[in-house]
Design a protein around this motif. Structure first.
Motif, mmCIF file in Angstrom:
data_model
loop_
_atom_site.group_PDB
_atom_site.id
_atom_site.type_symbol
_atom_site.label_atom_id
_atom_site.label_comp_id
_atom_site.label_asym_id
_atom_site.label_seq_id
_atom_site.Cartn_x
_atom_site.Cartn_y
_atom_site.Cartn_z
ATOM 1 N N GLU A 53 0.835 -1.197 0.000
ATOM 2 C CA GLU A 53 0.000 0.000 0.000
ATOM 3 C C GLU A 53 0.872 1.250 0.000
ATOM 4 O OE1 GLU A 53 -3.310 2.202 2.847
ATOM 5 O OE2 GLU A 53 -2.662 0.172 3.308
ATOM 6 N N ASP A 54 1.922 1.264 0.827
ATOM 7 C CA ASP A 54 2.825 2.410 0.861
ATOM 8 C C ASP A 54 3.520 2.602 -0.489
ATOM 9 O OD1 ASP A 54 2.156 2.826 3.488
ATOM 10 O OD2 ASP A 54 3.964 1.872 4.300
ATOM 11 N N LYS A 55 3.947 1.484 -1.098
ATOM 12 C CA LYS A 55 4.662 1.559 -2.368
ATOM 13 C C LYS A 55 3.779 2.144 -3.464
ATOM 14 C CE LYS A 55 6.884 -1.372 -5.827
ATOM 15 N NZ LYS A 55 7.290 -2.724 -6.184
ATOM 16 N N TYR A 56 2.529 1.690 -3.538
ATOM 17 C CA TYR A 56 1.665 2.123 -4.633
ATOM 18 C C TYR A 56 0.940 3.431 -4.355
ATOM 19 C CZ TYR A 56 2.796 -2.298 -6.735
ATOM 20 O OH TYR A 56 3.485 -3.344 -7.280
ATOM 21 N N SER A 57 1.043 3.933 -3.122
ATOM 22 C CA SER A 57 0.433 5.228 -2.839
ATOM 23 C C SER A 57 1.473 6.349 -2.858
ATOM 24 C CB SER A 57 -0.277 5.198 -1.485
ATOM 25 O OG SER A 57 0.666 5.037 -0.442
ATOM 26 N N ALA A 58 2.714 6.034 -3.192
ATOM 27 C CA ALA A 58 3.772 7.042 -3.248
ATOM 28 C C ALA A 58 3.461 8.071 -4.326
ATOM 29 C CB ALA A 58 5.120 6.383 -3.531
ATOM 30 N N GLY A 110 15.608 4.126 -2.388
ATOM 31 C CA GLY A 110 15.814 2.694 -2.570
ATOM 32 C C GLY A 110 15.973 2.350 -4.041
ATOM 33 N N TRP A 111 16.136 1.066 -4.286
ATOM 34 C CA TRP A 111 16.359 0.562 -5.640
ATOM 35 C C TRP A 111 15.034 0.146 -6.265
ATOM 36 C CZ3 TRP A 111 21.226 -1.164 -7.941
ATOM 37 C CH2 TRP A 111 22.341 -0.712 -7.236
ATOM 38 N N PRO A 112 14.866 0.398 -7.556
ATOM 39 C CA PRO A 112 13.709 -0.189 -8.234
ATOM 40 C C PRO A 112 13.836 -1.707 -8.191
ATOM 41 C CG PRO A 112 14.894 1.347 -9.685
ATOM 42 C CD PRO A 112 15.696 1.188 -8.450
ATOM 43 N N ALA A 165 26.294 1.949 -6.288
ATOM 44 C CA ALA A 165 25.451 3.130 -6.469
ATOM 45 C C ALA A 165 24.842 3.472 -5.127
ATOM 46 C CB ALA A 165 24.368 2.872 -7.504
ATOM 47 N N ASP A 166 24.755 4.765 -4.847
ATOM 48 C CA ASP A 166 24.072 5.206 -3.634
ATOM 49 C C ASP A 166 23.171 6.376 -4.001
ATOM 50 O OD1 ASP A 166 25.912 7.252 -3.976
ATOM 51 O OD2 ASP A 166 26.779 7.110 -1.982
ATOM 52 N N ARG A 167 22.523 6.918 -3.010
ATOM 53 C CA ARG A 167 21.520 7.978 -3.220
ATOM 54 C C ARG A 167 20.494 7.556 -4.274
ATOM 55 N NH1 ARG A 167 25.136 13.544 -3.150
ATOM 56 N NH2 ARG A 167 26.229 13.082 -1.223
ATOM 57 N N THR A 168 20.176 6.264 -4.261
ATOM 58 C CA THR A 168 19.222 5.747 -5.237
ATOM 59 C C THR A 168 17.801 6.093 -4.807
ATOM 60 O OG1 THR A 168 19.176 3.620 -4.121
ATOM 61 C CG2 THR A 168 20.663 3.830 -5.983
ATOM 62 N N ALA A 169 16.999 6.449 -5.771
ATOM 63 C CA ALA A 169 15.581 6.713 -5.559
ATOM 64 C C ALA A 169 14.865 6.457 -6.874
ATOM 65 C CB ALA A 169 15.367 8.150 -5.095
ATOM 66 N N ALA A 211 14.311 7.423 -12.151
ATOM 67 C CA ALA A 211 15.337 6.880 -11.258
ATOM 68 C C ALA A 211 16.508 7.852 -11.169
ATOM 69 C CB ALA A 211 15.827 5.523 -11.756
ATOM 70 N N GLN A 212 17.126 7.862 -10.000
ATOM 71 C CA GLN A 212 18.345 8.641 -9.809
ATOM 72 C C GLN A 212 19.301 7.823 -8.967
ATOM 73 O OE1 GLN A 212 16.873 12.067 -7.535
ATOM 74 N NE2 GLN A 212 17.942 11.269 -5.737
ATOM 75 N N PHE A 213 20.590 8.036 -9.189
ATOM 76 C CA PHE A 213 21.606 7.354 -8.384
ATOM 77 C C PHE A 213 22.937 8.057 -8.577
ATOM 78 C CE2 PHE A 213 21.185 5.193 -12.458
ATOM 79 C CZ PHE A 213 22.490 5.136 -12.924
ATOM 80 N N ARG A 214 23.797 7.883 -7.574
ATOM 81 C CA ARG A 214 25.166 8.392 -7.669
ATOM 82 C C ARG A 214 26.071 7.174 -7.771
ATOM 83 N NH1 ARG A 214 28.455 11.372 -2.894
ATOM 84 N NH2 ARG A 214 28.344 9.254 -2.125
ATOM 85 N N THR A 215 27.047 7.251 -8.646
ATOM 86 C CA THR A 215 27.918 6.100 -8.873
ATOM 87 C C THR A 215 29.349 6.581 -9.095
ATOM 88 O OG1 THR A 215 28.149 4.059 -10.156
ATOM 89 C CG2 THR A 215 27.471 6.024 -11.367
ATOM 90 N N THR A 216 30.198 5.667 -9.471
ATOM 91 C CA THR A 216 31.596 5.990 -9.779
ATOM 92 C C THR A 216 31.729 6.171 -11.290
ATOM 93 O OG1 THR A 216 32.127 3.659 -10.037
ATOM 94 C CG2 THR A 216 32.404 4.596 -7.829
ATOM 95 N N GLN A 217 32.932 6.558 -11.741
ATOM 96 C CA GLN A 217 33.162 6.682 -13.187
ATOM 97 C C GLN A 217 32.973 5.327 -13.872
ATOM 98 O OE1 GLN A 217 33.706 9.238 -15.270
ATOM 99 N NE2 GLN A 217 33.476 10.715 -13.607
#
Length: 193
Positions: free
Chosen positions: A62-67, A73-75, A91-95, A109-115
């Protein structure tokens, strides 16, 4: 006077049983109680645990589908496969955030990663670094509004679009190289069912 009934005699071939010892009686009663507890208590405990897990699962869904915006988090693997979005490791700062309607489905989706992670992601979506164009913000104002992304901070900002024939998804990609060691990646992957 009342007449007493005659007792039945014990058969001659059976030995007479001695009276039950109080310790033996207590042990037999304890064993009977243990069996009753196991036959009733274990299934009841299982039902309680199962009901709690089911209730928690329902609340999570319910929380996931009412966002109504990005969720940290990761998809899921299914979402990443469906939208062809290979989020690299590390990867971090994933959303992420998914929207669906009768016309178009989108995964933000967003994420921070390395080169190396950026190179891995770009290879996964079949894009070369030389296809990224400096200052090219390919994510539309509508999509930026939905996610709350603002591409006005320190850059440089690089972007590209990976177009594919439907029903394969099209990806709008923006990369922030303000920190060249840890680039921040923003992606909108949309598909027409």
């Amino acid at each position: 006077m009342t007449a007493s009934l005659p007792r039945q005699a014990t058969p001659p071939d059976e030995p007479r049983r001695p009276p039950e010892d109080p310790r033996h009686k207590a042990r037999r009663r304890a064993l009977t109680l243990l069996i009753i507890v196991l036959l009733i208590g274990v299934p009841a405990g299982y039902l309680v645990i199962s009901a709690n897990q089911s209730r928690h699962s329902g609340k999570e869904k319910e929380d996931k589908y009412s966002a109504t915006g990005l969720t940290a988090g990761w998809p899921s693997k299914v979402q990443r496969r469906l939208y062809q979005l290979p989020v690299p490791h590390p990867a971090d700062r994933t959303a992420y955030y998914e929207t669906n309607n009768w016309k178009t489905s989108r995964l933000y989706a967003q994420f921070r990663t390395t080169q190396a992670g950026l190179d891995s992601f770009l290879a996964g979506v079949e894009v070369n670094r030389d296809q990224l164009k400096k200052g090219d913000i390919e994510i539309s104002a509508r999509d930026q509004k939905i996610t709350g992304w603002h591409f006005t901070g320190p850059g440089p900002w690089w972007g590209t679009v990976r177009k594919q024939k439907a029903p394969a998804p099209t990806q709008d990609i923006v990369v922030n190289l303000a920190d060249p060691v840890f680039p921040m990646v923003y992606v909108v992957s949309r598909t027409v069912p």
